[in-house]
Design a protein around this motif. Structure first.
Motif, mmCIF file in Angstrom:
data_model
loop_
_atom_site.group_PDB
_atom_site.id
_atom_site.type_symbol
_atom_site.label_atom_id
_atom_site.label_comp_id
_atom_site.label_asym_id
_atom_site.label_seq_id
_atom_site.Cartn_x
_atom_site.Cartn_y
_atom_site.Cartn_z
ATOM 1 N N ASN A 52 0.183 18.483 14.142
ATOM 2 C CA ASN A 52 1.357 17.835 13.569
ATOM 3 C C ASN A 52 1.109 17.639 12.067
ATOM 4 O OD1 ASN A 52 3.536 16.297 12.826
ATOM 5 N ND2 ASN A 52 3.196 14.677 14.349
ATOM 6 N N MET A 53 1.506 18.629 11.274
ATOM 7 C CA MET A 53 1.212 18.605 9.841
ATOM 8 C C MET A 53 1.932 17.463 9.138
ATOM 9 S SD MET A 53 -1.021 20.822 9.381
ATOM 10 C CE MET A 53 -1.048 20.626 7.619
ATOM 11 N N GLU A 54 3.149 17.158 9.592
ATOM 12 C CA GLU A 54 3.901 16.073 8.947
ATOM 13 C C GLU A 54 3.163 14.746 9.105
ATOM 14 O OE1 GLU A 54 8.314 13.949 9.072
ATOM 15 O OE2 GLU A 54 7.948 15.801 10.208
ATOM 16 N N GLY A 55 2.642 14.488 10.312
ATOM 17 C CA GLY A 55 1.888 13.260 10.567
ATOM 18 C C GLY A 55 0.582 13.236 9.787
ATOM 19 N N ALA A 56 -0.105 14.401 9.726
ATOM 20 C CA ALA A 56 -1.372 14.479 9.012
ATOM 21 C C ALA A 56 -1.180 14.240 7.516
ATOM 22 C CB ALA A 56 -2.020 15.848 9.254
ATOM 23 N N ILE A 57 -0.090 14.794 6.966
ATOM 24 C CA ILE A 57 0.198 14.597 5.540
ATOM 25 C C ILE A 57 0.571 13.145 5.262
ATOM 26 C CG2 ILE A 57 1.820 15.178 3.676
ATOM 27 C CD1 ILE A 57 1.930 18.026 4.916
ATOM 28 N N PHE A 58 1.312 12.530 6.213
ATOM 29 C CA PHE A 58 1.644 11.109 6.054
ATOM 30 C C PHE A 58 0.375 10.256 6.006
ATOM 31 C CE2 PHE A 58 2.352 6.949 8.004
ATOM 32 C CZ PHE A 58 3.314 6.427 7.151
ATOM 33 N N VAL A 59 -0.604 10.577 6.876
ATOM 34 C CA VAL A 59 -1.882 9.846 6.889
ATOM 35 C C VAL A 59 -2.595 10.008 5.544
ATOM 36 C CG1 VAL A 59 -4.188 9.734 7.920
ATOM 37 C CG2 VAL A 59 -2.171 9.953 9.386
ATOM 38 N N ALA A 60 -2.554 11.236 4.976
ATOM 39 C CA ALA A 60 -3.192 11.488 3.680
ATOM 40 C C ALA A 60 -2.538 10.642 2.579
ATOM 41 C CB ALA A 60 -3.102 12.966 3.333
ATOM 42 N N TYR A 61 -1.200 10.575 2.603
ATOM 43 C CA TYR A 61 -0.484 9.744 1.622
ATOM 44 C C TYR A 61 -0.855 8.265 1.788
ATOM 45 C CZ TYR A 61 2.671 13.171 -0.460
ATOM 46 O OH TYR A 61 3.191 14.214 -1.180
ATOM 47 N N PHE A 62 -0.885 7.836 3.070
ATOM 48 C CA PHE A 62 -1.199 6.435 3.354
ATOM 49 C C PHE A 62 -2.617 6.084 2.885
ATOM 50 C CE2 PHE A 62 -3.149 3.264 6.128
ATOM 51 C CZ PHE A 62 -2.305 2.187 5.925
ATOM 52 N N MET A 63 -3.576 6.963 3.159
ATOM 53 C CA MET A 63 -4.966 6.717 2.758
ATOM 54 C C MET A 63 -5.096 6.673 1.236
ATOM 55 S SD MET A 63 -7.025 9.031 5.564
ATOM 56 C CE MET A 63 -8.633 8.639 4.906
ATOM 57 N N GLY A 64 -4.376 7.556 0.547
ATOM 58 C CA GLY A 64 -4.405 7.545 -0.916
ATOM 59 C C GLY A 64 -3.827 6.266 -1.484
ATOM 60 N N PHE A 65 -2.707 5.825 -0.894
ATOM 61 C CA PHE A 65 -2.079 4.576 -1.342
ATOM 62 C C PHE A 65 -3.001 3.383 -1.057
ATOM 63 C CE2 PHE A 65 0.601 0.864 -0.367
ATOM 64 C CZ PHE A 65 1.248 0.719 -1.582
ATOM 65 N N PHE A 66 -3.616 3.383 0.138
ATOM 66 C CA PHE A 66 -4.516 2.293 0.519
ATOM 67 C C PHE A 66 -5.729 2.226 -0.428
ATOM 68 C CE2 PHE A 66 -8.208 0.810 3.043
ATOM 69 C CZ PHE A 66 -7.774 -0.483 3.294
ATOM 70 N N ALA A 67 -6.281 3.407 -0.768
ATOM 71 C CA ALA A 67 -7.425 3.457 -1.688
ATOM 72 C C ALA A 67 -7.042 2.898 -3.058
ATOM 73 C CB ALA A 67 -7.930 4.892 -1.819
ATOM 74 N N PHE A 68 -5.830 3.220 -3.519
ATOM 75 C CA PHE A 68 -5.366 2.725 -4.813
ATOM 76 C C PHE A 68 -5.184 1.206 -4.790
ATOM 77 C CE2 PHE A 68 -1.958 1.676 -7.830
ATOM 78 C CZ PHE A 68 -2.516 2.173 -8.998
ATOM 79 N N VAL A 69 -4.590 0.695 -3.701
ATOM 80 C CA VAL A 69 -4.362 -0.752 -3.572
ATOM 81 C C VAL A 69 -5.693 -1.508 -3.537
ATOM 82 C CG1 VAL A 69 -3.499 -2.553 -2.017
ATOM 83 C CG2 VAL A 69 -2.101 -0.538 -2.483
ATOM 84 N N CYS A 70 -6.719 -0.898 -2.920
ATOM 85 C CA CYS A 70 -8.032 -1.552 -2.826
ATOM 86 C C CYS A 70 -8.655 -1.797 -4.201
ATOM 87 C CB CYS A 70 -8.990 -0.694 -1.994
ATOM 88 S SG CYS A 70 -8.660 -0.773 -0.225
ATOM 89 N N LEU A 71 -8.202 -1.067 -5.210
ATOM 90 C CA LEU A 71 -8.733 -1.262 -6.559
ATOM 91 C C LEU A 71 -8.394 -2.650 -7.114
ATOM 92 C CD1 LEU A 71 -8.046 2.141 -8.359
ATOM 93 C CD2 LEU A 71 -10.271 1.133 -7.858
ATOM 94 N N VAL A 72 -7.238 -3.196 -6.703
ATOM 95 C CA VAL A 72 -6.791 -4.473 -7.269
ATOM 96 C C VAL A 72 -7.749 -5.616 -6.919
ATOM 97 C CG1 VAL A 72 -4.928 -6.154 -7.363
ATOM 98 C CG2 VAL A 72 -4.399 -3.701 -7.300
ATOM 99 N N PRO A 73 -8.012 -5.869 -5.607
ATOM 100 C CA PRO A 73 -8.970 -6.957 -5.307
ATOM 101 C C PRO A 73 -10.371 -6.661 -5.822
ATOM 102 C CG PRO A 73 -8.398 -5.747 -3.314
ATOM 103 C CD PRO A 73 -7.463 -5.291 -4.377
ATOM 104 N N TYR A 74 -10.738 -5.358 -5.830
ATOM 105 C CA TYR A 74 -12.074 -5.004 -6.322
ATOM 106 C C TYR A 74 -12.208 -5.338 -7.809
ATOM 107 C CZ TYR A 74 -16.093 -2.274 -7.771
ATOM 108 O OH TYR A 74 -17.292 -1.901 -8.313
ATOM 109 N N MET A 75 -11.192 -5.035 -8.598
ATOM 110 C CA MET A 75 -11.238 -5.343 -10.026
ATOM 111 C C MET A 75 -11.296 -6.851 -10.272
ATOM 112 S SD MET A 75 -8.546 -2.499 -11.485
ATOM 113 C CE MET A 75 -8.528 -3.159 -13.135
ATOM 114 N N LEU A 76 -10.513 -7.599 -9.490
ATOM 115 C CA LEU A 76 -10.536 -9.069 -9.633
ATOM 116 C C LEU A 76 -11.912 -9.627 -9.293
ATOM 117 C CD1 LEU A 76 -7.060 -9.950 -8.044
ATOM 118 C CD2 LEU A 76 -7.667 -9.980 -10.473
ATOM 119 N N LYS A 77 -12.519 -9.091 -8.215
ATOM 120 C CA LYS A 77 -13.850 -9.544 -7.811
ATOM 121 C C LYS A 77 -14.889 -9.170 -8.870
ATOM 122 C CE LYS A 77 -16.675 -11.292 -4.701
ATOM 123 N NZ LYS A 77 -16.922 -10.618 -3.414
ATOM 124 N N THR A 78 -14.740 -7.988 -9.457
ATOM 125 C CA THR A 78 -15.681 -7.536 -10.485
ATOM 126 C C THR A 78 -15.574 -8.393 -11.739
ATOM 127 O OG1 THR A 78 -15.568 -5.264 -9.656
ATOM 128 C CG2 THR A 78 -16.423 -5.567 -11.882
#
Length: 293
Positions: A52-78
């Motif tokens: 299911n390529m559509e689902g797999a691509i959605f997961v890739a988008y979600f993981m990329g967005f999640f990785a980007f969002v994780c930068l915010v608390p990490y920067m505050l903690k740093t």
């Protein structure tokens, strides 16, 4: 952040960042996201059916967005980790009886086991910049760690002398350094922390450690007299009275006499300098200790 901390405080604080789990968690998130994306590109290239390529691509988008969002608390903690008080608090957790003994055993060898030296480096840098808050936080951290070791761990006489000499020698050097710079504010912080350690060791009936504290206070007082730092001499006199009163209360005769000898020596120096207020304070202190005896 690591470069800034190393330049501002000490190269030894790099270990704080190495032990910080946030960095490794973020790194794992990005590694997983990147390799998932690379694997997905390969699958698209091979055109494998049944996926299911559509689902797999959605997961890739979600993981990329999640990785980007994780930068915010990490920067505050740093950013929080760049605060001297936060770094000192984390470094102070390493000052334990086991780590101190390990550092003493490695004395004379090339080693990075000294748990106090990173805090000392920060204090010395702060003395140069007249950053009294960091000086106070650093000395308080050492004092609290020393008190915790003496109160909460069992140590024999031999270990007591080694640990007391090791912990207090650092505070002595800072006190003498502050006096040489005629920095009475920092010298006062050292004296107050030494007084607290002396009181706690007297409470625990640790005579060896108490004598070490009193000896350092007398040395600081002598150096303060040489530099005409009247307020520092005043603080030393009050600290010796504070400890002497506690040792008299605990019936530690030798330690009490040591405080009295230190006060009498300071009184003689104060008389030579015509510091009559200090002479009066020391006279009252000696009387108070005698009454407690």
């Amino acid at each position: 952040a690591v470069q800034l901390a190393a330049q501002s405080y000490s190269a030894r604080v790099i270990d704080v960042y190495k032990r910080n789990p946030d960095m490794w968690i973020l790194l794992c998130i990005y590694i997983i996201t990147i390799f998932y994306g690379l694997g997905l590109i390969k699958i698209v290239e091979l055109d494998i059916s049944g996926i299911n390529m559509e689902g797999a691509i959605f997961v890739a988008y979600f993981m990329g967005f999640f990785a980007f969002v994780c930068l915010v608390p990490y920067m505050l903690k740093t950013l929080d980790l760049l605060k001297p008080s936060t770094v000192i608090k984390l470094l102070a957790e390493e000052i334990t009886k086991e780590r101190v003994i390990e550092a003493l055993e490695k004395d004379g060898e090339i080693s990075e086991k000294d748990p106090i030296q990173p805090i000392i480096d920060m204090i010395n840098e702060s003395l140069e910049r007249n950053d009294y808050e960091t000086v106070r936080n650093g000395l308080s951290a050492i004092k609290n760690s020393a008190v915790s070791i003496f109160e909460k761990t069992h140590i024999d006489k031999k270990e007591e002398w080694k640990i007391a000499s090791y912990l207090l020698a650092h505070m002595e050097r800072i006190g003498i350094h502050a006096i040489k710079k005629e920095n009475e504010d920092s010298a006062k912080i050292v004296v107050l922390n030494l007084a607290e350690i002396g009181k706690k060791t007297a409470d625990q009936r640790l005579g060896t450690s108490t004598i070490k504290v009193q000896s350092i206070l007398r040395k600081i007082g002598t150096n303060a007299v040489d530099k005409d730092l009247e307020m520092t001499v005043w603080e030393v006199a009050e600290a010796l009275e504070y400890i002497g009163y506690k040792t008299a209360e605990r019936k530690l005769q030798y330690e009490t006499n040591y405080s009295e000898d230190g006060l009498k020596s300071l009184m003689k120096s104060a008389e030579d300098k015509n510091w009559y207020e200090i002479v009066e304070i020391i006279t009252e202190a000696l009387h108070s200790i005698e009454e407690m005896k």
